[in-house]
Scaffold this active site. Structure first.
Site, PDB file in Angstrom:
ATOM      1  N   HIS A  99      -0.643  -0.143  -9.676  1.00  0.00           N
ATOM      2  CA  HIS A  99      -1.394  -1.115  -8.879  1.00  0.00           C
ATOM      3  C   HIS A  99      -1.820  -2.299  -9.749  1.00  0.00           C
ATOM      4  O   HIS A  99      -2.999  -2.659  -9.813  1.00  0.00           O
ATOM      5  CB  HIS A  99      -2.610  -0.447  -8.224  1.00  0.00           C
ATOM      6  CG  HIS A  99      -2.952  -1.069  -6.902  1.00  0.00           C
ATOM      7  ND1 HIS A  99      -3.161  -0.348  -5.768  1.00  0.00           N
ATOM      8  CD2 HIS A  99      -3.108  -2.370  -6.536  1.00  0.00           C
ATOM      9  CE1 HIS A  99      -3.448  -1.162  -4.766  1.00  0.00           C
ATOM     10  NE2 HIS A  99      -3.421  -2.397  -5.207  1.00  0.00           N
ATOM     11  N   ARG A 112       0.861  -1.185   0.000  1.00  0.00           N
ATOM     12  CA  ARG A 112       0.000   0.000   0.000  1.00  0.00           C
ATOM     13  C   ARG A 112       0.899   1.237   0.000  1.00  0.00           C
ATOM     14  O   ARG A 112       1.913   1.279   0.708  1.00  0.00           O
ATOM     15  CB  ARG A 112      -0.917   0.028   1.230  1.00  0.00           C
ATOM     16  CG  ARG A 112      -2.116  -0.892   1.144  1.00  0.00           C
ATOM     17  CD  ARG A 112      -3.120  -0.486   0.049  1.00  0.00           C
ATOM     18  NE  ARG A 112      -4.253  -1.391  -0.046  1.00  0.00           N
ATOM     19  CZ  ARG A 112      -4.344  -2.445  -0.846  1.00  0.00           C
ATOM     20  NH1 ARG A 112      -3.344  -2.744  -1.668  1.00  0.00           N
ATOM     21  NH2 ARG A 112      -5.429  -3.197  -0.862  1.00  0.00           N
ATOM     22  N   GLU A 142      -2.249   7.617  -4.940  1.00  0.00           N
ATOM     23  CA  GLU A 142      -2.603   6.969  -6.217  1.00  0.00           C
ATOM     24  C   GLU A 142      -4.082   7.114  -6.596  1.00  0.00           C
ATOM     25  O   GLU A 142      -4.440   7.007  -7.762  1.00  0.00           O
ATOM     26  CB  GLU A 142      -2.240   5.484  -6.180  1.00  0.00           C
ATOM     27  CG  GLU A 142      -3.141   4.641  -5.272  1.00  0.00           C
ATOM     28  CD  GLU A 142      -2.772   3.153  -5.289  1.00  0.00           C
ATOM     29  OE1 GLU A 142      -1.594   2.832  -5.130  1.00  0.00           O
ATOM     30  OE2 GLU A 142      -3.689   2.337  -5.469  1.00  0.00           O
ATOM     31  N   ASP A 190       4.510  -0.319  -7.065  1.00  0.00           N
ATOM     32  CA  ASP A 190       3.242  -0.677  -7.710  1.00  0.00           C
ATOM     33  C   ASP A 190       2.103   0.085  -7.055  1.00  0.00           C
ATOM     34  O   ASP A 190       0.967   0.051  -7.534  1.00  0.00           O
ATOM     35  CB  ASP A 190       2.999  -2.192  -7.590  1.00  0.00           C
ATOM     36  CG  ASP A 190       1.768  -2.640  -8.352  1.00  0.00           C
ATOM     37  OD1 ASP A 190       1.691  -2.332  -9.563  1.00  0.00           O
ATOM     38  OD2 ASP A 190       0.868  -3.266  -7.761  1.00  0.00           O
TER      39      ASP A 190
HETATM   40  P1  NAI Z   1      -1.578 -11.254   4.813  1.00  0.00           P
HETATM   41  O1  NAI Z   1      -2.615 -10.784   5.769  1.00  0.00           O
HETATM   42  O2  NAI Z   1      -1.531 -12.696   4.443  1.00  0.00           O
HETATM   43  O3  NAI Z   1      -0.118 -10.875   5.392  1.00  0.00           O
HETATM   44  C1  NAI Z   1       0.179  -9.634   5.952  1.00  0.00           C
HETATM   45  C2  NAI Z   1       1.311  -9.845   6.948  1.00  0.00           C
HETATM   46  O4  NAI Z   1       1.678  -8.570   7.466  1.00  0.00           O
HETATM   47  C3  NAI Z   1       0.918 -10.727   8.144  1.00  0.00           C
HETATM   48  O5  NAI Z   1       1.882 -11.752   8.332  1.00  0.00           O
HETATM   49  C4  NAI Z   1       0.885  -9.751   9.298  1.00  0.00           C
HETATM   50  O6  NAI Z   1       1.267 -10.359  10.537  1.00  0.00           O
HETATM   51  C5  NAI Z   1       1.914  -8.737   8.851  1.00  0.00           C
HETATM   52  N1  NAI Z   1       1.824  -7.483   9.581  1.00  0.00           N
HETATM   53  C6  NAI Z   1       0.732  -6.893  10.153  1.00  0.00           C
HETATM   54  N2  NAI Z   1       1.081  -5.759  10.780  1.00  0.00           N
HETATM   55  C7  NAI Z   1       2.418  -5.620  10.586  1.00  0.00           C
HETATM   56  C8  NAI Z   1       3.361  -4.660  11.007  1.00  0.00           C
HETATM   57  N3  NAI Z   1       2.996  -3.605  11.763  1.00  0.00           N
HETATM   58  N4  NAI Z   1       4.640  -4.823  10.643  1.00  0.00           N
HETATM   59  C9  NAI Z   1       5.016  -5.898   9.905  1.00  0.00           C
HETATM   60  N5  NAI Z   1       4.178  -6.852   9.480  1.00  0.00           N
HETATM   61  C10 NAI Z   1       2.888  -6.718   9.831  1.00  0.00           C
HETATM   62  O7  NAI Z   1      -1.717 -10.333   3.536  1.00  0.00           O
HETATM   63  P2  NAI Z   1      -1.208 -10.626   2.049  1.00  0.00           P
HETATM   64  O8  NAI Z   1      -2.282 -11.330   1.295  1.00  0.00           O
HETATM   65  O9  NAI Z   1       0.144 -11.236   2.091  1.00  0.00           O
HETATM   66  O10 NAI Z   1      -1.136  -9.147   1.469  1.00  0.00           O
HETATM   67  C11 NAI Z   1      -0.177  -8.213   1.941  1.00  0.00           C
HETATM   68  C12 NAI Z   1      -0.548  -6.828   1.445  1.00  0.00           C
HETATM   69  O11 NAI Z   1      -0.405  -6.785   0.024  1.00  0.00           O
HETATM   70  C13 NAI Z   1      -2.025  -6.442   1.682  1.00  0.00           C
HETATM   71  O12 NAI Z   1      -2.183  -5.837   2.932  1.00  0.00           O
HETATM   72  C14 NAI Z   1      -2.322  -5.482   0.566  1.00  0.00           C
HETATM   73  O13 NAI Z   1      -2.148  -4.179   1.067  1.00  0.00           O
HETATM   74  C15 NAI Z   1      -1.250  -5.771  -0.479  1.00  0.00           C
HETATM   75  N6  NAI Z   1      -1.803  -6.225  -1.759  1.00  0.00           N
HETATM   76  C16 NAI Z   1      -1.442  -5.547  -2.896  1.00  0.00           C
HETATM   77  C17 NAI Z   1      -1.903  -5.958  -4.133  1.00  0.00           C
HETATM   78  C18 NAI Z   1      -1.488  -5.263  -5.402  1.00  0.00           C
HETATM   79  O14 NAI Z   1      -2.098  -5.485  -6.465  1.00  0.00           O
HETATM   80  N7  NAI Z   1      -0.456  -4.436  -5.398  1.00  0.00           N
HETATM   81  C19 NAI Z   1      -2.856  -7.076  -4.246  1.00  0.00           C
HETATM   82  C20 NAI Z   1      -3.125  -7.752  -2.993  1.00  0.00           C
HETATM   83  C21 NAI Z   1      -2.624  -7.320  -1.794  1.00  0.00           C
END
Ligand code: NAI
Length: 326
Positions: free
Chosen positions: A291, A230, A259, A254
């Protein structure tokens, strides 16, 4: 069911239309984003379907409730654009928690390879029959230290990809995965040791501006920063300064803090008002994609399927398990 579908892109329609016909859901596709000014378009609908840059604040939630809309179906994983706390007990909010971590992780590696091997430069050169290699020297990823912030679904796939390249992977997560074999370090240590830093954590109060003027001071000179998570994880102005001072070696973005008004739209014939974005894009060592990391056929199919399952569960008064309840 009738669903107002906001921020529609051409690539969304075939997937949702097909499933809608099969499951008796009528989607009304709107190009506009959902916000205070457009919420009236949801009149007569049972739900709204939204994406990453729609705005669902208290005012929008109140209006949706007045209109009798019962569900906000996010067709994405992140939900920082929805006031979840305010929505509690007023309206159902459901998301697509996972659709293809591979799509995002593979795009992350695509950006990294493009950047360090200067593919974005050579692609343009050879199209102009310029076959010179001057200025295209890259570096091996093998043996370099990559710091992965956030080791959830996407972070872990990215870690596996990096291990396949023979990289030394260190990681930070607020909630480390016990027994995962991941080499966790403190965030400070990650910032100090990494040749490449990639963000895969959600945007929260804790993670807002993780890369700032202050943290950039602590990074290795020449570090490559990748953000496919993000935009607001990075203070874009501080990033730009870090690049101008030659402290940051390259950035692959990305996502971008501001954005919402720019990404997903064609401004090729316009003058961009955002000077920070324009200056970042002008840098030879910055790659921006809008994105796009999620955008694979597999991901689009999975997004449509889970969103429709969420809507059907709601219509039957059941839970899909993807509701956001805080
Ligand atoms: P997920 O929920 O599986 O993993 C997120 C991880 O971040 C978890 O292990 C969590 O413990 C950790 N986390 C939470 N707070 C934190 C902190 N303060 N410091 C460090 N780590 C922390 O989510 P997933 O599916 O892996 O997605 C990650 C991110 O990718 C999403 O939040 C979303 O913003 C982004 N995303 C971007 C996309 C794109 O097209 N560019 C598409 C899908 C997701």
């Amino acid at each position: 069911m009738k669903i107002a579908f906001f921020d529609t892109k051409q690539y969304d329609i075939p997937y949702f239309e097909k499933l809608g016909e099969e499951k008796n859901i009528k989607f009304k596709f709107y190009e506009t984003k959902l916000n205070e000014d457009t919420v009236a378009l949801a009149k007569g609908c049972d739900g709204v379907c939204i994406f990453v840059n729609d705005t669902v604040n208290a005012e929008v939630i109140d209006r949706l409730c007045e209109l009798g809309v019962g569900i906000i179906a996010l067709r994405c994983a992140g939900y920082n654009n929805v006031d979840i706390k305010y929505a509690k007990d007023k309206i159902t909010v459901a998301r697509v928690p996972a659709y293809s971590p591979y799509a995002v992780a593979e795009h992350t590696m695509a950006l990294l390879l493009t950047s360090v091997r200067r593919v974005h430069k050579s692609y343009i050169r050879t199209r102009d029959f310029n076959f010179s290699l001057n200025g295209l020297t890259g570096f091996d990823l093998h043996g370099k230290t990559v710091g992965v912030v956030g080791t959830g679904k996407i972070g872990r796939v990215f870690i596996d990809i990096c291990l396949g390249f023979g990289m030394n992977v260190i990681a930070y997560d607020k909630f480390p995965a016990e027994g995962s074999g991941i080499n966790y370090v403190e965030l400070d240590e990650l910032f100090e040791q990494s040749d490449i830093i990639s963000f895969h954590c959600p945007l929260t109060e804790d993670t807002y501006h993780m890369i700032s003027e202050e943290t950039i001071d602590r990074l290795k000179k020449g570090v490559v920063i990748i953000n496919t998570s993000r935009g607001a994880l990075i203070d874009a102005e501080a990033l730009l300064e870090g690049i101008k001072e030659r402290k940051i070696g390259a950035a692959c973005l990305d996502v971008y803090e501001e954005e919402a008004d720019v990404f997903f739209q064609d401004f090729s014939d316009h003058i961009i008002d955002d000077d920070v974005l324009a200056r970042l894009i002008s840098m030879p060592n910055v790659i921006v994609t809008s994105h796009q990391a999620f955008l694979t056929r597999e991901a689009l199919g999975n997004i449509a399927e889970t969103t429709v399952d969420n809507l059907i569960a709601y219509s039957k008064g059941e839970k899909s398990g993807n509701e956001l309840e805080f």
